[in-house]
Design an enzyme around this catalytic site. Structure first.
Site, short mmCIF file in Angstrom:
data_model
loop_
_atom_site.label_atom_id
_atom_site.label_comp_id
_atom_site.label_asym_id
_atom_site.label_seq_id
_atom_site.Cartn_x
_atom_site.Cartn_y
_atom_site.Cartn_z
N SER A 22 0.80 -1.23 0.00
CA SER A 22 0.00 0.00 0.00
C SER A 22 0.84 1.28 0.00
CB SER A 22 -0.97 0.01 1.18
OG SER A 22 -1.98 -0.94 0.96
N LYS A 71 -9.65 -5.54 11.79
CA LYS A 71 -10.80 -4.97 11.06
C LYS A 71 -12.09 -4.99 11.89
CE LYS A 71 -8.98 -5.80 6.52
NZ LYS A 71 -8.97 -6.57 5.28
N ASP A 109 -12.74 -2.80 0.91
CA ASP A 109 -12.48 -4.16 0.40
C ASP A 109 -13.70 -4.67 -0.36
OD1 ASP A 109 -9.95 -4.48 1.50
OD2 ASP A 109 -10.70 -5.44 3.34
N ALA A 133 -12.59 -17.13 7.50
CA ALA A 133 -13.86 -16.45 7.82
C ALA A 133 -13.58 -15.16 8.59
CB ALA A 133 -14.76 -17.38 8.63
N GLY A 134 -12.41 -14.56 8.32
CA GLY A 134 -12.06 -13.28 8.97
C GLY A 134 -12.68 -12.12 8.20
N LEU A 225 -6.73 -13.84 -2.20
CA LEU A 225 -6.68 -12.43 -1.79
C LEU A 225 -5.25 -11.95 -1.56
CD1 LEU A 225 -9.75 -12.71 -1.44
CD2 LEU A 225 -9.58 -11.39 0.65
N TYR A 227 -1.54 -10.95 -2.33
CA TYR A 227 -0.89 -10.40 -3.54
C TYR A 227 0.62 -10.36 -3.41
CZ TYR A 227 -0.86 -6.36 -0.51
OH TYR A 227 -0.66 -5.54 0.57
#
Ligand code: NAP
Length: 281
Positions: A22, A71, A109, A133-134, A225, A227
């Site tokens: 990021s 999150k 997201d 499952a987060g 997911l 990268y």
């Protein structure tokens, strides 16, 4: 003479956070638009999170991305606009911004994944298996239920989490078929159209591959997911079988562009950010 606006700090808080790309894309975007701001990584242990959050304004921090494992925790710290109340059910906020002295929460997201997924495959009527499952997995499940997928099976190493994720989705999409399963075999991947890895397994080179080659049907689409690395063991295995795949880099770009807009009120420079992510500038 006008007073120079002071440097604004943005960043990513998580644990771990160092693998993140990021900073590359956001710092390139700030530079391209001549915004006096910097994007930093804040790797904070759980016991240090609270103090960090209370020091944000003092540190000139105006906005953050939130990653594993915070999150859900960040919900205690933010206010949500009415249209985003459902994030309390999904329990996942990945972007916060300081607005008139109030920290507001968003989830980029969800639209980021949605855009990239639809550029790869049409999710309508698809049968889906999700690993994890987060926060990421719950965003993914929300997108799929909203887009008219046929069914989801979801597996997490922590059974309680997959059960909770399934009931969260059912509370928002009452007739949607989502089943928590107890092990990877029960995901019945060979009956699925789409397999999504939303666990952190694959971030480290030493991580195992959660899936065995024979579980993967040839007409499956595999979306990881992760990268960084660009190709996890799961993606290598799928490619070896001639299966279509995507990693999470475009999702990162799209969610980052939306976060950038939330922080700066300016359109994010897509090409500049994409080139930065690909190491091209
Ligand atoms: P998270 O909230 O920590 O969720 C990950 C879940 O996976 C946790 O419930 C974890 O359980 C579970 N898990 C760990 N090992 C497992 C295993 N062997 N089998 C099954 N489940 C397992 O993390 P997140 O925020 O959802 O992120 C997940 C991954 O997606 C990370 O790699 C993250 O970098 C990536 N991500 C990418 C993007 C993007 O833009 N491309 C966006 C969001 C997330 P425990 O907590 O019990 O370990």
């Amino acid at each position: 003479m006008d007073k120079q606006p002071s440097l604004k700090i943005y960043g990513l808080v998580g644990y771990p956070a160092k693998h993140s790309l990021s900073p590359l894309m956001h710092n390139a975007a700030f530079k391209a638009l001549k915004i006096n701001a910097k994007y930093l990584l804040f790797e904070k242990r759980p016991q240090d999170l609270e103090n960090f959050l209370h020091s944000l304004t003092k540190e000139n921090i105006y906005g953050l991305n939130i990653t594993i494992p915070y999150k859900e925790k960040i919900l205690d710290f933010v206010t949500l606009d009415k249209e985003f109340f459902y994030l309390r059910q999904i329990k996942a906020v990945n972007t916060i911004v300081l607005e008139n002295g109030i920290w507001k929460g968003f989830n980029t997201d969800i639209p980021g994944f949605s855009k990239d997924l639809k550029e790869n495959i049409d999710p309508t009527n698809k049968r889906v298996a999700i690993l994890g499952a987060g926060g990421g997995a719950r965003a993914v499940a929300y997108v799929l239920a909203n887009a008219g997928a046929r069914e989801i099976s979801i597996y997490d190493i922590d059974k309680k989490k997959s059960k909770e994720a399934a009931s969260m989705i059912k509370s928002l999409f009452v007739n949607f078929r989502i089943s928590p399963v107890d092990n990877i075999e029960q995901l019945d991947i060979n009956q699925k159209d789409l397999l999504i890895n939303a666990t952190p397994i694959g971030l480290k080179g030493t991580d195992p591959c959660l899936i065995k080659e024979e579980m993967l049907p040839k007409d499956l689409f595999v979306y990881d997911l992760i990268y960084n690395p660009a190709q996890t063991k799961l993606l290598s295995l799928a490619k070896k079988r001639g299966i279509r795949t995507s990693n999470g880099l475009k999702m990162l770009l799209y969610q980052g562009m939306l976060s950038f807009r939330i922080w700066t009120n300016k359109d994010a420079p897509q090409e500049v950010m994409w080139q930065a992510l690909r190491g091209e500038n």
